[in-house]
Design a protein around this motif. Structure first.
Motif, PDB file in Angstrom:
ATOM      1  N   ASP A   2       0.833  -1.194   0.000  1.00 37.96           N
ATOM      2  CA  ASP A   2       0.000   0.000   0.000  1.00 37.96           C
ATOM      3  C   ASP A   2       0.876   1.255   0.000  1.00 37.96           C
ATOM      4  O   ASP A   2       2.107   1.189   0.045  1.00 37.96           O
ATOM      5  CB  ASP A   2      -0.968  -0.007   1.183  1.00 37.96           C
ATOM      6  CG  ASP A   2      -0.258  -0.016   2.527  1.00 37.96           C
ATOM      7  OD1 ASP A   2      -0.893  -0.322   3.526  1.00 37.96           O
ATOM      8  OD2 ASP A   2       0.961   0.317   2.563  1.00 37.96           O
ATOM      9  N   ASN A   3       0.194   2.439  -0.068  1.00 36.64           N
ATOM     10  CA  ASN A   3       0.922   3.705  -0.159  1.00 36.64           C
ATOM     11  C   ASN A   3       1.890   3.909   0.997  1.00 36.64           C
ATOM     12  O   ASN A   3       3.006   4.383   0.818  1.00 36.64           O
ATOM     13  CB  ASN A   3      -0.070   4.866  -0.197  1.00 36.64           C
ATOM     14  CG  ASN A   3      -0.849   4.906  -1.501  1.00 36.64           C
ATOM     15  OD1 ASN A   3      -0.401   4.378  -2.514  1.00 36.64           O
ATOM     16  ND2 ASN A   3      -2.013   5.530  -1.471  1.00 36.64           N
ATOM     17  N   ILE A  71       0.885  11.353   0.971  1.00 35.78           N
ATOM     18  CA  ILE A  71      -0.354  10.781   0.437  1.00 35.78           C
ATOM     19  C   ILE A  71      -1.308  11.880  -0.034  1.00 35.78           C
ATOM     20  O   ILE A  71      -1.965  11.757  -1.074  1.00 35.78           O
ATOM     21  CB  ILE A  71      -1.033   9.884   1.498  1.00 35.78           C
ATOM     22  CG1 ILE A  71      -0.188   8.631   1.742  1.00 35.78           C
ATOM     23  CG2 ILE A  71      -2.447   9.491   1.067  1.00 35.78           C
ATOM     24  CD1 ILE A  71      -0.700   7.746   2.868  1.00 35.78           C
ATOM     25  N   MET A  76       0.347   9.650  -6.229  1.00 33.90           N
ATOM     26  CA  MET A  76       0.344   8.243  -5.821  1.00 33.90           C
ATOM     27  C   MET A  76      -0.143   7.372  -6.969  1.00 33.90           C
ATOM     28  O   MET A  76      -1.146   7.662  -7.616  1.00 33.90           O
ATOM     29  CB  MET A  76      -0.552   8.039  -4.595  1.00 33.90           C
ATOM     30  CG  MET A  76      -0.259   9.002  -3.450  1.00 33.90           C
ATOM     31  SD  MET A  76       1.451   8.927  -2.879  1.00 33.90           S
ATOM     32  CE  MET A  76       1.553   7.237  -2.314  1.00 33.90           C
ATOM     33  N   SER A  78      -1.397   4.445  -6.733  1.00 31.36           N
ATOM     34  CA  SER A  78      -2.544   3.593  -6.393  1.00 31.36           C
ATOM     35  C   SER A  78      -3.883   4.212  -6.774  1.00 31.36           C
ATOM     36  O   SER A  78      -4.828   3.510  -7.106  1.00 31.36           O
ATOM     37  CB  SER A  78      -2.538   3.286  -4.889  1.00 31.36           C
ATOM     38  OG  SER A  78      -2.598   4.500  -4.157  1.00 31.36           O
TER      39      SER A  78
END
Length: 736
Positions: A2-3, A71, A76, A78
């Motif tokens: 994940d991030n 974030i 990002m 994602s």
């Protein structure tokens, strides 16, 4: 992954660790160290397209704060959506949009944008990120360039660029937003909470202040990123790309504007040095940029940048063919403790000196007296330039300069002779030295004019004893000692001194001149002294028997008070540069001299008393007479006439055409040309021929001798023993 894990992995790699977790403390990671914080910021910026600084990383309280910032603001992978800087800022401001009097970016109507641009004097391309309407006439906005407050009623317009804003804080005690421009708490401006938000909720206002600080940091980060990009491109010698990047920096309206103009100049100079052909447009652009840098950089920055800027300015002037100005910039660039810069500047300086060799050899002809009036030789020339003193290295003084015996001396200030271009003497005492030189020349001239007695009397100031005792003279050929020169006389009477006081008041010498009065050659002061010129005319063409003149040092002072004040300041600067004792030098070199005034009295021998054989009109005497009142052009014309008259004393048709061309070229009138020709004929004629010419002039009608007077003229010819051939030559010369 994940991030959060991606961000932690990037931070770990930047710190040289295998892995880290969100629980790792700041102390363990040593993020308070600048090197670690800077490495983390650079890695995150590159990975997530941020503008984070090492300083921000140092200030963050935990890894969690860093991760949340990345974030929220980073690109990002994602979420599949990449935000530009403007969009990220708009995202930060979005919570403050109320769809009424607080609007954010894309939510601002076009009709509102038009009014806002007009009220805040903005261009159509400037992006407006936040709009707050306090009253219809009073608004506050955020743009991509900074903040702006407008009150069209007062009227009032206040604008600050993001580059000037260091941080923003909200103080609930006085309900004010404070915009700080530096670490100095007094260097700030403020606006009431109502002006920016309307809502006076303290927590909301504090959040808004934090957002404004983040926005300022975003633009600060962008500036640093561009700076790094410029330096990187310069190292790779990608000058055009570096130029594009520095232009973006200039568009930011940053506090570092002056430095960016310097940086742009440096890039342009590198581009010019790469090119084989000269690019005038690029040179002009570079000169414009460096002039802005010179005028806007503060003194602290100039201390560091001055050597480089002087070198660049020298290169630009050299490219424009201005070698002398370039040479002086390189001299200033050599004034640095940095050996690499000093060596580079000296190489350029030596190249400029070599290019100027022809100028140095003809220095006194190339520059007028005012431009070359003062000089100072030095051993170490680094940093030695002054607007009114020309400075030379001791080993490269122009060959056309002439100094008194024992000179030149390093660090000595010299002044040029006003009428003898090649001569330079020490400035100290120059007023009196020129005074003695002028007296010397006058006495020499008086001897040549047949003086039998010359007396020099001190009216005030220095004693006339110094006239003979003075060892200072203005060059080997520029002057003569008192009563010297090539005048022909018998000084059998010696000198008589009047000893009325301890110092002699009068110095007298008597002579027995052997040569008729004449004007000597190569006089220095004479061309500028109209009273001397009248004296020569009256003495040679008349029979003047006595002459009197008073001469003062005020007549030989060629430096005004204001000029001397400027000169003193320049000399002090140069003596400080060469580590000379300028205090002693100022006291001695610029001390006030005592005004001296002397009277010159002369008695001449009567021209009637000269021996006939001596006083007869010899060729040299006639020449002196003829030349007294001639201009340089008229003297040239006279020489050509004499050349044409050499054979037989007659000017042929071909010679007449030649003389006519010369007359027109030198701008001499027909009447004046005829006078010169008649004078030349007069020089070449015997007394008998002169008498015959007078008779000819009396009978000539339209250049022809009438038949009824020819027989009488023939009788005169025979009585004067003039041949028929010579008589015809004289008649032809007058007829023309």
């Amino acid at each position: 992954m994940d991030n959060e894990d991606v961000i932690l992995s990037v931070i770990a790699t930047a710190l040289g660790k295998a892995s880290i977790n969100i629980g790792c403390s700041y102390n363990y990671l040593e993020l308070s160290k600048w090197s670690n914080a800077s490495s983390v910021a650079s890695a995150l910026n590159e990975k997530f397209d941020l503008q984070m600084t090492g300083a921000w990383v140092q200030k963050a309280s935990s890894l969690k704060d860093i991760i949340e910032f990345v974030i929220q603001n980073g690109q990002m992978e994602s979420n599949g959506k990449e935000y530009g800087l403007i969009e990220r800022i708009a995202n930060l401001l979005k919570p403050f949009d109320n769809d009424y009097d607080r609007l954010v970016y894309s939510n601002i109507p076009s009709y509102t944008l038009s009014k806002v641009r007009r009220d805040h004097k903005l261009g159509s391309s400037v992006k407006i990120l936040y709009y707050r309407e306090v009253e219809s006439y009073r608004t506050f906005i955020l743009t991509e360039d900074g903040i702006s407050y407008s009150d069209t009623k007062e009227p009032r317009l206040e604008q600050y660029s993001w580059g000037h804003i260091r941080s923003v804080e909200f103080n609930p005690k006085d309900d004010r937003f404070y915009f700080y421009f530096s670490e100095d708490s007094n260097d700030c401006d403020y606006y009431y909470g109502y002006t920016l938000l309307k809502n006076t909720d303290n927590e909301r206002c504090t959040t808004f202040a934090n957002v404004l600080t983040q926005i300022a940091e975003c633009f600060e980060n962008e500036e640093q990123k561009l700076m790094d990009q410029v330096y990187s491109l310069m190292d790779e010698e990608k000058h055009q790309e570096a130029l594009d990047a520095v232009n973006k920096l200039l568009d930011l309206d940053s506090e570092a504007q002056a430095f960016y103009h310097f940086l742009k100049t440096r890039i342009l100079v590198e581009m010019l040095l790469e090119q084989e052909m000269s690019d005038d447009k690029l040179i002009d652009q570079a000169k414009k940029e460096i002039n802005v840098a010179w005028s806007t950089l503060d003194e602290e920055a100039l201390v560091e940048l001055r050597p480089v800027m002087n070198t660049m300015d020298g290169i630009l002037h050299n490219m424009c063919g201005e070698s002398y100005q370039a040479r002086n910039f390189f001299v200033n660039a050599m004034d640095t403790e940095l050996s690499e810069l000093k060596t580079e500047a000296e190489e350029y300086y030596l190249e400029a000196e070599e290019a100027l060799q022809e100028t140095w050899n003809n220095y006194t002809k190339v520059y007028d007296y005012k431009e070359r009036k003062f000089i100072m030789p030095v051993k170490d020339i680094a940093g030695c330039t002054a607007s009114d003193i020309n400075v030379f290295r001791m080993n490269n003084i122009p060959s056309c300069f002439h100094f008194p015996a024992g000179h030149p001396v390093a660090n000595e200030l010299y002044i040029g002779h006003p009428y003898n271009p090649s001569v330079y003497i020490p400035y100290e005492g120059s007023e009196y030295t020129f005074f003695l030189d002028k007296i010397d020349e006058l006495c020499y001239l008086l001897q040549c004019l047949g003086a039998t007695e010359i007396s020099v009397t001190a009216i005030r100031g220095k004693s006339v004893n110094e006239l003979n005792n003075s060892a200072t003279h203005v060059g080997a050929e520029a002057s003569v000692k008192f009563f010297s020169g090539s005048a022909e006389y018998d000084n059998k009477f010696g000198s008589e001194k009047d000893s009325q006081s301890k110092n002699s008041l009068t110095l007298t010498q008597k002579f027995d001149p052997l040569k008729a009065p004449y004007l000597p050659e190569d006089l220095i002061w004479y061309p500028e002294q109209t009273n001397w010129q009248r004296l020569v005319q009256q003495r040679i063409n008349g029979n003047m028997l006595e002459y009197h003149q008073t001469i003062s040092t005020s007549e030989t002072k060629f430096v005004s008070t204001s000029e001397e004040n400027d000169l003193k300041a320049s000399a002090k600067f140069l003596w400080t540069k060469v580590n000379a004792s300028y205090k002693d030098s100022l006291e001695t070199k610029f001390r006030q001299s005592v005004e001296t005034e002397w009277k010159v009295d002369v008695k001449f021998r009567s021209i009637m008393d000269f021996n006939q054989s001596v006083s007869a009109n010899t060729q040299s005497e006639r020449q002196a007479k003829a030349e007294v009142c001639l201009t340089s052009e008229e003297k040239n014309y006279r020489e050509e006439v004499l050349f044409c008259l050499e054979e037989g004393g007659v000017i042929s048709d071909a010679e007449r055409l030649f003389l006519e061309r010369k007359r027109k070229k030198w701008g001499i009138s027909e009447k004046r040309a005829q006078e010169i020709e008649n004078a030349c004929l007069d020089e070449l004629l015997t007394d008998e021929e002169k008498e015959y010419v007078e008779e000819l002039q009396a009978v000539l009608m339209d250049g022809v001798v009438p038949d009824n007077t020819r027989r009488l003229l023939e009788r005169v010819r025979k009585s004067l023993n003039i041949t028929e051939e010579r008589a015809k030559e004289l008649e032809l010369s007058l007829a023309k």
